[in-house]
Design a protein around this motif. Sequence first.
Motif, mmCIF file in Angstrom:
data_model
loop_
_atom_site.group_PDB
_atom_site.id
_atom_site.type_symbol
_atom_site.label_atom_id
_atom_site.label_comp_id
_atom_site.label_asym_id
_atom_site.label_seq_id
_atom_site.Cartn_x
_atom_site.Cartn_y
_atom_site.Cartn_z
ATOM 1 N N ALA A 32 31.316 169.809 -3.909
ATOM 2 C CA ALA A 32 29.864 169.116 -3.776
ATOM 3 C C ALA A 32 28.975 169.789 -2.687
ATOM 4 C CB ALA A 32 29.900 167.635 -3.550
ATOM 5 N N VAL A 33 29.587 170.313 -1.590
ATOM 6 C CA VAL A 33 29.081 170.916 -0.500
ATOM 7 C C VAL A 33 28.630 172.389 -0.710
ATOM 8 C CG1 VAL A 33 29.485 171.721 1.805
ATOM 9 C CG2 VAL A 33 30.010 169.531 1.161
ATOM 10 N N VAL A 34 29.272 172.881 -1.621
ATOM 11 C CA VAL A 34 29.012 174.199 -2.015
ATOM 12 C C VAL A 34 27.845 174.013 -3.107
ATOM 13 C CG1 VAL A 34 29.790 175.998 -3.309
ATOM 14 C CG2 VAL A 34 31.159 175.313 -1.859
ATOM 15 N N HIS A 35 27.819 173.223 -3.963
ATOM 16 C CA HIS A 35 26.888 173.207 -5.062
ATOM 17 C C HIS A 35 25.447 172.690 -4.332
ATOM 18 C CE1 HIS A 35 28.643 173.564 -8.612
ATOM 19 N NE2 HIS A 35 29.540 172.626 -8.433
ATOM 20 N N ARG A 36 25.387 171.783 -2.989
ATOM 21 C CA ARG A 36 24.309 171.651 -2.235
ATOM 22 C C ARG A 36 23.717 172.765 -1.805
ATOM 23 N NH1 ARG A 36 23.735 170.544 2.842
ATOM 24 N NH2 ARG A 36 26.062 170.162 3.090
ATOM 25 N N ARG A 37 24.725 173.633 -1.208
ATOM 26 C CA ARG A 37 24.326 174.832 -0.450
ATOM 27 C C ARG A 37 23.657 175.924 -1.458
ATOM 28 N NH1 ARG A 37 29.091 175.569 3.957
ATOM 29 N NH2 ARG A 37 28.423 173.886 5.378
ATOM 30 N N VAL A 38 24.204 176.042 -2.631
ATOM 31 C CA VAL A 38 23.774 176.970 -3.726
ATOM 32 C C VAL A 38 22.283 176.467 -3.950
ATOM 33 C CG1 VAL A 38 23.924 177.808 -6.023
ATOM 34 C CG2 VAL A 38 26.127 177.886 -4.337
ATOM 35 N N GLU A 40 20.115 174.767 -2.240
ATOM 36 C CA GLU A 40 19.281 175.012 -1.166
ATOM 37 C C GLU A 40 19.062 176.519 -1.202
ATOM 38 O OE1 GLU A 40 21.554 173.917 2.580
ATOM 39 O OE2 GLU A 40 20.942 171.891 2.250
ATOM 40 N N VAL A 41 19.958 177.328 -1.354
ATOM 41 C CA VAL A 41 19.649 178.950 -1.301
ATOM 42 C C VAL A 41 18.730 179.271 -2.682
ATOM 43 C CG1 VAL A 41 20.713 181.297 -1.732
ATOM 44 C CG2 VAL A 41 21.742 179.523 -0.408
ATOM 45 N N VAL A 42 18.843 178.528 -3.655
ATOM 46 C CA VAL A 42 18.157 178.925 -4.858
ATOM 47 C C VAL A 42 16.737 178.420 -4.473
ATOM 48 C CG1 VAL A 42 17.596 178.054 -7.091
ATOM 49 C CG2 VAL A 42 19.963 178.524 -6.825
ATOM 50 N N GLU A 43 16.618 177.407 -3.847
ATOM 51 C CA GLU A 43 15.133 176.824 -3.291
ATOM 52 C C GLU A 43 14.649 177.821 -2.584
ATOM 53 O OE1 GLU A 43 13.338 173.077 -1.116
ATOM 54 O OE2 GLU A 43 15.060 172.670 -2.345
ATOM 55 N N SER A 44 15.314 178.257 -1.480
ATOM 56 C CA SER A 44 14.840 179.221 -0.471
ATOM 57 C C SER A 44 14.318 180.717 -1.424
ATOM 58 C CB SER A 44 15.646 179.676 0.498
ATOM 59 O OG SER A 44 16.128 178.703 1.188
ATOM 60 N N ILE A 45 14.921 181.194 -2.151
ATOM 61 C CA ILE A 45 14.964 182.394 -2.991
ATOM 62 C C ILE A 45 13.456 182.169 -3.920
ATOM 63 C CG2 ILE A 45 15.694 183.679 -4.806
ATOM 64 C CD1 ILE A 45 18.191 183.524 -3.740
ATOM 65 N N GLY A 46 13.323 180.878 -4.330
ATOM 66 C CA GLY A 46 12.195 180.547 -5.196
ATOM 67 C C GLY A 46 10.906 180.661 -4.066
ATOM 68 N N GLU A 47 10.785 180.018 -2.942
ATOM 69 C CA GLU A 47 9.915 180.160 -1.885
ATOM 70 C C GLU A 47 9.661 181.405 -1.442
ATOM 71 O OE1 GLU A 47 11.291 177.333 1.057
ATOM 72 O OE2 GLU A 47 10.850 175.754 -0.031
ATOM 73 N N LEU A 48 10.662 182.402 -1.365
ATOM 74 C CA LEU A 48 10.514 183.621 -0.988
ATOM 75 C C LEU A 48 9.666 184.538 -2.181
ATOM 76 C CD1 LEU A 48 13.780 184.656 0.887
ATOM 77 C CD2 LEU A 48 11.579 184.505 1.819
ATOM 78 N N SER A 49 10.120 184.261 -3.501
ATOM 79 C CA SER A 49 9.316 184.725 -4.431
ATOM 80 C C SER A 49 7.991 184.491 -4.389
ATOM 81 C CB SER A 49 9.919 184.383 -5.835
ATOM 82 O OG SER A 49 11.399 184.797 -5.760
ATOM 83 N N VAL A 50 7.612 183.193 -4.154
ATOM 84 C CA VAL A 50 6.003 182.974 -4.144
ATOM 85 C C VAL A 50 5.475 183.684 -2.988
ATOM 86 C CG1 VAL A 50 4.609 181.070 -3.604
ATOM 87 C CG2 VAL A 50 6.457 180.853 -5.317
ATOM 88 N N GLU A 51 6.009 183.775 -1.800
ATOM 89 C CA GLU A 51 5.518 184.496 -0.795
ATOM 90 C C GLU A 51 5.305 185.944 -1.005
ATOM 91 O OE1 GLU A 51 7.554 183.642 2.913
ATOM 92 O OE2 GLU A 51 7.561 181.205 2.538
ATOM 93 N N VAL A 52 6.433 186.528 -1.528
ATOM 94 C CA VAL A 52 6.262 187.901 -1.810
ATOM 95 C C VAL A 52 5.220 188.254 -2.686
ATOM 96 C CG1 VAL A 52 7.542 189.897 -3.074
ATOM 97 C CG2 VAL A 52 8.660 188.392 -1.176
ATOM 98 N N ALA A 53 5.021 187.320 -3.730
ATOM 99 C CA ALA A 53 3.845 187.630 -4.706
ATOM 100 C C ALA A 53 2.448 187.464 -3.995
ATOM 101 C CB ALA A 53 4.105 186.329 -5.920
#
Length: 112
Positions: A32-38, A40-53
Amino acid sequence: MPETSVERTLGILLAKVEGIEKSIADGDKHRAVVHRRVDEVVESIGELSVEVAAMKGDVKDSKVITDEVKQWKQRGIGALFVSGIAGTALGGVAVGFLAYWWEAIMRVVRAA
């Protein structure tokens, strides 16, 4: 005595089953902890993609401005070169004029 042995064996088996259940529960918590962290990472990557665009658009605009400034610089250097040549030519003409007419100028100055 055989019952005691059977009870003892059942106790050992029960302890092992409880250990397995505890291990499974701990594994579930860890997953459950690993899934929560994954997540969070997916959400951060999504935000980074928007910022890079967004940054790509800014960089594209900056490149246009930079190219324009480079053109201005090249034109300025060209203008300075032409001005230098013209200044040198005019200076040479002035020196030639003075050298050619020096004696006449000096006569006019002395007469005054």
